[in-house]
Design a protein around this motif. Structure first.
Motif, PDB file in Angstrom:
ATOM      1  N   LYS A   8       0.841  -1.209   0.000  1.00 54.01           N
ATOM      2  CA  LYS A   8       0.000   0.000   0.000  1.00 54.01           C
ATOM      3  C   LYS A   8       0.870   1.251   0.000  1.00 54.01           C
ATOM      4  O   LYS A   8       0.574   2.235  -0.678  1.00 54.01           O
ATOM      5  CB  LYS A   8      -0.888   0.003   1.231  1.00 54.01           C
ATOM      6  CG  LYS A   8      -2.249  -0.584   1.009  1.00 54.01           C
ATOM      7  CD  LYS A   8      -3.046  -0.407   2.266  1.00 54.01           C
ATOM      8  CE  LYS A   8      -4.476  -0.776   2.103  1.00 54.01           C
ATOM      9  NZ  LYS A   8      -5.195  -0.655   3.363  1.00 54.01           N
ATOM     10  N   LEU A  11       2.305   1.700  -3.406  1.00 53.15           N
ATOM     11  CA  LEU A  11       1.275   2.215  -4.318  1.00 53.15           C
ATOM     12  C   LEU A  11       1.055   3.709  -4.075  1.00 53.15           C
ATOM     13  O   LEU A  11       0.946   4.495  -5.023  1.00 53.15           O
ATOM     14  CB  LEU A  11      -0.030   1.442  -4.117  1.00 53.15           C
ATOM     15  CG  LEU A  11      -1.212   1.907  -4.965  1.00 53.15           C
ATOM     16  CD1 LEU A  11      -0.946   1.680  -6.451  1.00 53.15           C
ATOM     17  CD2 LEU A  11      -2.500   1.190  -4.575  1.00 53.15           C
ATOM     18  N   ASN A  14       4.001   5.712  -5.457  1.00 53.64           N
ATOM     19  CA  ASN A  14       3.998   5.673  -6.927  1.00 53.64           C
ATOM     20  C   ASN A  14       2.863   6.486  -7.537  1.00 53.64           C
ATOM     21  O   ASN A  14       3.014   7.072  -8.609  1.00 53.64           O
ATOM     22  CB  ASN A  14       3.925   4.229  -7.415  1.00 53.64           C
ATOM     23  CG  ASN A  14       5.297   3.614  -7.454  1.00 53.64           C
ATOM     24  OD1 ASN A  14       6.096   3.929  -8.323  1.00 53.64           O
ATOM     25  ND2 ASN A  14       5.598   2.780  -6.489  1.00 53.64           N
ATOM     26  N   SER A  15       1.734   6.508  -6.835  1.00 52.10           N
ATOM     27  CA  SER A  15       0.584   7.252  -7.356  1.00 52.10           C
ATOM     28  C   SER A  15       0.856   8.757  -7.370  1.00 52.10           C
ATOM     29  O   SER A  15       0.213   9.498  -8.107  1.00 52.10           O
ATOM     30  CB  SER A  15      -0.662   6.967  -6.520  1.00 52.10           C
ATOM     31  OG  SER A  15      -0.967   5.604  -6.570  1.00 52.10           O
ATOM     32  N   PHE A  72      -6.522  -2.363  -2.236  1.00 51.24           N
ATOM     33  CA  PHE A  72      -5.969  -1.196  -2.928  1.00 51.24           C
ATOM     34  C   PHE A  72      -7.055  -0.319  -3.551  1.00 51.24           C
ATOM     35  O   PHE A  72      -6.776   0.752  -4.045  1.00 51.24           O
ATOM     36  CB  PHE A  72      -4.997  -1.639  -4.027  1.00 51.24           C
ATOM     37  CG  PHE A  72      -3.887  -2.502  -3.505  1.00 51.24           C
ATOM     38  CD1 PHE A  72      -2.881  -1.943  -2.736  1.00 51.24           C
ATOM     39  CD2 PHE A  72      -3.851  -3.853  -3.754  1.00 51.24           C
ATOM     40  CE1 PHE A  72      -1.860  -2.726  -2.233  1.00 51.24           C
ATOM     41  CE2 PHE A  72      -2.834  -4.651  -3.254  1.00 51.24           C
ATOM     42  CZ  PHE A  72      -1.831  -4.084  -2.489  1.00 51.24           C
ATOM     43  N   LEU A  76      -6.982   3.789  -4.674  1.00 47.25           N
ATOM     44  CA  LEU A  76      -7.036   4.158  -6.096  1.00 47.25           C
ATOM     45  C   LEU A  76      -8.214   5.101  -6.361  1.00 47.25           C
ATOM     46  O   LEU A  76      -8.082   6.089  -7.091  1.00 47.25           O
ATOM     47  CB  LEU A  76      -7.152   2.900  -6.957  1.00 47.25           C
ATOM     48  CG  LEU A  76      -5.892   2.028  -7.008  1.00 47.25           C
ATOM     49  CD1 LEU A  76      -6.191   0.679  -7.650  1.00 47.25           C
ATOM     50  CD2 LEU A  76      -4.771   2.730  -7.770  1.00 47.25           C
TER      51      LEU A  76
END
Ligand code: HEM
Length: 206
Positions: A8, A11, A14-15, A72, A76
């Motif tokens: 998480k 993520l 990276n987001s 996730f 998102l």
């Protein structure tokens, strides 16, 4: 279920990369003669990408039998909302200079803006009901029903994009196709059964 805390965090970091690169380019004046166009383009695109990724979680979970992917989905979805908010803010700030009257007039006059606005408005209740507390409060069934709005929001987002492009419509049509495919998958599973997850099983968003 798998411990996904580290994944998480990866993520999350990276987001934030595309937006960080965009801000860096703006800061270094490397966004060409029309920075507003670049920022609007990038934030709009990121909204659609994150919306599509959010919609892809459940089909991927079912196809791969990887239930942990659900962990996730909330992040998102919230990133989709965050980029949508930045996209709208870019418009209100740099296109309308916080003149809300002029923004409302412009949105009412240009259909593609009204469609974008509808897509964004639909994301608001989804973002505010994304917590576990809200799932409990609404009840799984009602929560799931409300969160079907994400398909409409994605569809309207793709329509908004399609309406504003002048010649090459391949990309907006690709987004529309992907969203329709993901919705089609959900409907297929609903009507023709799902052997992996028992019917009616409610999976919390975290
Ligand atoms: C879910 C909501 C939305 C999504 C997914 C979305 C997506 C996009 C995308 C992909 C573009 C194309 C960028 C390009 O190729 O240049 C775009 C452009 C644009 N969007 Fe949105 N948008 C959304 C909501 C909004 C809202 C609420 C507004 C403002 C009221 C807005 C205003 C604009 C404007 C002004 C442009 C540039 C138009 C132009 O190039 O002439 N969008 N949007």
């Amino acid at each position: 279920m798998k411990d996904t805390r580290f994944a998480k965090q990866v993520l999350f970091v990276n987001s934030l990369v595309p937006l960080t690169l965009l801000l860096w380019d703006v800061y270094r004046h490397r966004v060409g003669a029309n920075p507003l166009e670049v920022v609007t383009h990038t934030t709009g695109m990121l909204t659609l990408v994150f919306l599509s990724l959010t919609l892809a979680v459940t089909p991927a979970r079912k196809l791969l039998g990887a239930n942990w992917l659900i962990k996730f989905r909330r992040m998102l979805g919230l990133f989709a909302f965050f980029h949508g908010f930045l996209h709208l803010t870019t418009y209100v700030w740099f296109d309308r200079f916080f003149n809300f009257k002029s923004a409302v007039k412009d949105v009412a006059a240009r259909t593609f803006l009204a469609v974008g606005m509808a897509a964004f408005f639909m994301m608001i209740p989804l973002a505010f009901t994304s917590t576990n507390k809200m799932v409990k409060r609404l009840g799984g069934k009602r929560w799931n029903l409300l969160h079907k709005l994400v398909y409409l929001s994605g569809g309207l987002g793709a329509l908004h994009y399609w309406m504003l492009v002048k010649s090459d419509t391949r990309l907006p049509l690709t987004f529309a196709f992907v969203i329709a495919l993901l919705l089609g998958f959900r409907l297929f599973v609903k009507y023709y059964g799902d052997r992996r997850a028992p019917a009616g099983s409610i999976v919390p968003p975290s």
